[in-house]
Scaffold this motif. Structure first.
Motif, PDB file in Angstrom:
ATOM      1  N   ASN A 181       6.725 -11.432  -4.237  1.00  0.00           N
ATOM      2  CA  ASN A 181       7.425 -12.723  -4.092  1.00  0.00           C
ATOM      3  C   ASN A 181       6.782 -13.741  -5.027  1.00  0.00           C
ATOM      4  N   TYR A 182       7.344 -14.963  -5.026  1.00  0.00           N
ATOM      5  CA  TYR A 182       6.866 -15.968  -5.981  1.00  0.00           C
ATOM      6  C   TYR A 182       5.515 -16.558  -5.588  1.00  0.00           C
ATOM      7  N   GLN A 183       5.072 -16.243  -4.363  1.00  0.00           N
ATOM      8  CA  GLN A 183       3.709 -16.642  -3.965  1.00  0.00           C
ATOM      9  C   GLN A 183       2.695 -15.594  -4.416  1.00  0.00           C
ATOM     10  N   LEU A 184       3.198 -14.518  -4.985  1.00  0.00           N
ATOM     11  CA  LEU A 184       2.395 -13.413  -5.512  1.00  0.00           C
ATOM     12  C   LEU A 184       1.658 -12.628  -4.426  1.00  0.00           C
ATOM     13  N   ASP A 185       2.316 -12.437  -3.290  1.00  0.00           N
ATOM     14  CA  ASP A 185       1.793 -11.489  -2.308  1.00  0.00           C
ATOM     15  C   ASP A 185       2.063 -10.077  -2.846  1.00  0.00           C
ATOM     16  N   ALA A 186       1.281  -9.108  -2.349  1.00  0.00           N
ATOM     17  CA  ALA A 186       1.399  -7.739  -2.853  1.00  0.00           C
ATOM     18  C   ALA A 186       2.813  -7.181  -2.629  1.00  0.00           C
ATOM     19  N   PHE A 187       3.267  -6.343  -3.537  1.00  0.00           N
ATOM     20  CA  PHE A 187       4.607  -5.750  -3.415  1.00  0.00           C
ATOM     21  C   PHE A 187       4.636  -4.736  -2.278  1.00  0.00           C
ATOM     22  N   ASP A 188       5.684  -4.836  -1.465  1.00  0.00           N
ATOM     23  CA  ASP A 188       5.883  -3.900  -0.372  1.00  0.00           C
ATOM     24  C   ASP A 188       7.338  -3.417  -0.452  1.00  0.00           C
ATOM     25  N   LEU A 189       7.491  -2.116  -0.614  1.00  0.00           N
ATOM     26  CA  LEU A 189       8.799  -1.515  -0.901  1.00  0.00           C
ATOM     27  C   LEU A 189       9.901  -1.946   0.074  1.00  0.00           C
ATOM     28  N   LYS A 190       9.536  -2.022   1.368  1.00  0.00           N
ATOM     29  CA  LYS A 190      10.571  -2.275   2.379  1.00  0.00           C
ATOM     30  C   LYS A 190      10.844  -3.757   2.608  1.00  0.00           C
ATOM     31  N   ASN A 191       9.835  -4.592   2.366  1.00  0.00           N
ATOM     32  CA  ASN A 191       9.965  -5.987   2.805  1.00  0.00           C
ATOM     33  C   ASN A 191       9.971  -7.035   1.697  1.00  0.00           C
ATOM     34  N   SER A 192       9.541  -6.661   0.508  1.00  0.00           N
ATOM     35  CA  SER A 192       9.424  -7.684  -0.544  1.00  0.00           C
ATOM     36  C   SER A 192      10.790  -8.076  -1.081  1.00  0.00           C
ATOM     37  N   GLU A 193      10.958  -9.373  -1.312  1.00  0.00           N
ATOM     38  CA  GLU A 193      12.222  -9.845  -1.887  1.00  0.00           C
ATOM     39  C   GLU A 193      12.312  -9.542  -3.368  1.00  0.00           C
ATOM     40  N   ARG A 194      11.163  -9.617  -4.043  1.00  0.00           N
ATOM     41  CA  ARG A 194      11.156  -9.455  -5.488  1.00  0.00           C
ATOM     42  C   ARG A 194      10.285  -8.260  -5.887  1.00  0.00           C
ATOM     43  N   LEU A 195      10.517  -7.788  -7.092  1.00  0.00           N
ATOM     44  CA  LEU A 195       9.650  -6.787  -7.702  1.00  0.00           C
ATOM     45  C   LEU A 195       9.142  -7.439  -8.993  1.00  0.00           C
ATOM     46  N   ILE A 196       7.920  -7.974  -8.923  1.00  0.00           N
ATOM     47  CA  ILE A 196       7.369  -8.738 -10.058  1.00  0.00           C
ATOM     48  C   ILE A 196       6.261  -7.898 -10.687  1.00  0.00           C
ATOM     49  N   MET A 197       6.513  -7.476 -11.921  1.00  0.00           N
ATOM     50  CA  MET A 197       5.576  -6.552 -12.569  1.00  0.00           C
ATOM     51  C   MET A 197       4.844  -7.248 -13.715  1.00  0.00           C
ATOM     52  N   ILE A 198       3.537  -7.026 -13.757  1.00  0.00           N
ATOM     53  CA  ILE A 198       2.716  -7.531 -14.868  1.00  0.00           C
ATOM     54  C   ILE A 198       2.367  -6.308 -15.715  1.00  0.00           C
ATOM     55  N   ILE A 199       2.716  -6.373 -16.975  1.00  0.00           N
ATOM     56  CA  ILE A 199       2.632  -5.195 -17.836  1.00  0.00           C
ATOM     57  C   ILE A 199       1.788  -5.526 -19.060  1.00  0.00           C
ATOM     58  N   LYS A 200       1.006  -4.525 -19.482  1.00  0.00           N
ATOM     59  CA  LYS A 200       0.212  -4.702 -20.709  1.00  0.00           C
ATOM     60  C   LYS A 200       0.335  -3.450 -21.558  1.00  0.00           C
ATOM     61  N   LYS A 201      -0.091  -3.541 -22.820  1.00  0.00           N
ATOM     62  CA  LYS A 201      -0.161  -2.331 -23.645  1.00  0.00           C
ATOM     63  C   LYS A 201      -1.260  -1.459 -23.057  1.00  0.00           C
ATOM     64  N   SER A 202      -0.999  -0.147 -22.968  1.00  0.00           N
ATOM     65  CA  SER A 202      -2.014   0.752 -22.399  1.00  0.00           C
ATOM     66  C   SER A 202      -3.225   0.774 -23.316  1.00  0.00           C
ATOM     67  N   GLN A 203      -4.398   0.805 -22.686  1.00  0.00           N
ATOM     68  CA  GLN A 203      -5.623   0.907 -23.480  1.00  0.00           C
ATOM     69  C   GLN A 203      -5.863   2.371 -23.793  1.00  0.00           C
ATOM     70  N   PRO A 204      -6.317   2.697 -25.022  1.00  0.00           N
ATOM     71  CA  PRO A 204      -6.610   4.097 -25.332  1.00  0.00           C
ATOM     72  C   PRO A 204      -7.641   4.634 -24.349  1.00  0.00           C
ATOM     73  N   LYS A 205      -7.354   5.843 -23.791  1.00  0.00           N
ATOM     74  CA  LYS A 205      -8.282   6.413 -22.807  1.00  0.00           C
ATOM     75  C   LYS A 205      -9.536   6.899 -23.528  1.00  0.00           C
ATOM     76  N   LYS A 206     -10.671   6.748 -22.834  1.00  0.00           N
ATOM     77  CA  LYS A 206     -11.913   7.277 -23.440  1.00  0.00           C
ATOM     78  C   LYS A 206     -11.787   8.802 -23.474  1.00  0.00           C
ATOM     79  N   THR A 207     -12.155   9.427 -24.592  1.00  0.00           N
ATOM     80  CA  THR A 207     -11.925  10.877 -24.736  1.00  0.00           C
ATOM     81  C   THR A 207     -12.887  11.708 -23.908  1.00  0.00           C
TER      82      THR A 207
END
Ligand SMILES: C[S@@+](CC[C@H](N)C(=O)[O-])C[C@H]1O[C@@H](n2cnc3c(N)ncnc32)[C@H](O)[C@@H]1O
Length: 245
Positions: free
Chosen positions: A213-239
């Motif tokens: 939600n817009y208060q930024l509570d954790a996403f809950d599949l059954k109860n959340s009104e919104r699905l707000i995703m924060i996305i970044k470029k993946s960091q290269p994994k350490k080999t």
């Protein structure tokens, strides 16, 4: 006429809430610690309610929308740090950004191919350490709470709204009579968090946080009104390859 560009779209949704937009932006800026002066994009900005506020806070803002009527309205607020472009999400987004916002379910209108092209385009216009913020509906809850029929009387126009859901889309049919009879359709794909994850993986992007939600509570599949995703470029994994001992 395209629904997003029609005067009736703006009449029906005239009460889109600026206060809610501002609260959300305040919360996200704080959470991601975004510093003023950064270059941000509001993709599918509508009339620019988030863009305008972001500029007020000190960001350098571009808003893009495919509806020319939205852009004309948004441009009333333009200044040297706030500009608006009339473009599609899959076209040139006008440079590289520290943060790209796509807010209030402004995605998933057409098909998977268009979604992937949009994400590819976002990725190409994102700086290496930039953030993407996508605010989508929680399709599980939206479907569960679907109001099948609704009437709204606005400006003497009697809007009749019908909602349905099928395998892929939540659909709205809006009918009314003004100078003549009108019928418009709106549809949005029922994308889940997993759908988004699989889209992002294709472009080496990853969801680093998810709110409900817009208060930024954790996403809950059954109860959340919104699905707000924060996305970044993946960091290269350490080999994990160790040097010879
Ligand atoms: C639900 S509105 C949200 C507008 C704005 N983000 C807000 O919160 O007020 C969706 C917006 O997406 C725009 N839009 C739809 N398809 C688009 C596309 N392919 N490229 C750019 N904008 C698009 C519409 O014109 C509309 O303004």
């Amino acid at each position: 006429m395209d629904w997003f560009n029609s005067e009736y779209y703006h009449i029906l949704y005239r009460n889109r809430d600026n206060k809610e937009a501002e609260t959300f932006i305040n919360n996200i800026i704080k959470k991601l610690d975004l510093k003023t002066g950064l270059k941000v994009l509001d993709l599918a900005c509508g009339k620019g309610r988030h863009s305008i506020y972001l500029e007020k806070l000190g960001f350098i803002v571009t808003g893009i929308d495919k509806s020319i009527n939205n852009i004309i309205k948004a441009r009333e607020n333009e200044n040297e740090n706030l500009n608006f472009l009339n473009n599609e999400m899959i076209d040139d987004l006008g440079g590289k950004y520290d943060a790209i916002f796509n807010l209030f379910t402004s995605f998933g209108y057409i098909d998977e191919d268009y979604n992937l092209k949009t994400i590819n385009n976002i990725n190409n216009h994102l700086k290496d350490d930039g953030y993407v913020i996508i605010d989508y509906l929680n399709s599980i809850l939206a479907e569960h709470n679907l109001i099948e029929k609704e009437k709204k009387l606005i400006n003497n126009i009697n809007f009749k709204i019908k909602r349905t859901s099928d395998n892929n889309f939540i659909r709205k049919t809006i009918t009314f009579k003004d100078k003549k009879k009108y019928k418009f359709n709106e549809k949005v794909m029922k994308l889940s968090l997993d759908d988004f994850k699989s889209y992002f993986e294709k472009y080496n992007l990853e969801i680093v946080n998810c709110f409900g939600n817009y208060q930024l509570d954790a996403f809950d599949l059954k109860n959340s009104e919104r699905l707000i995703m924060i996305i970044k470029k993946s960091q290269p994994k350490k080999t994990g390859i160790r040097g010879r001992q």
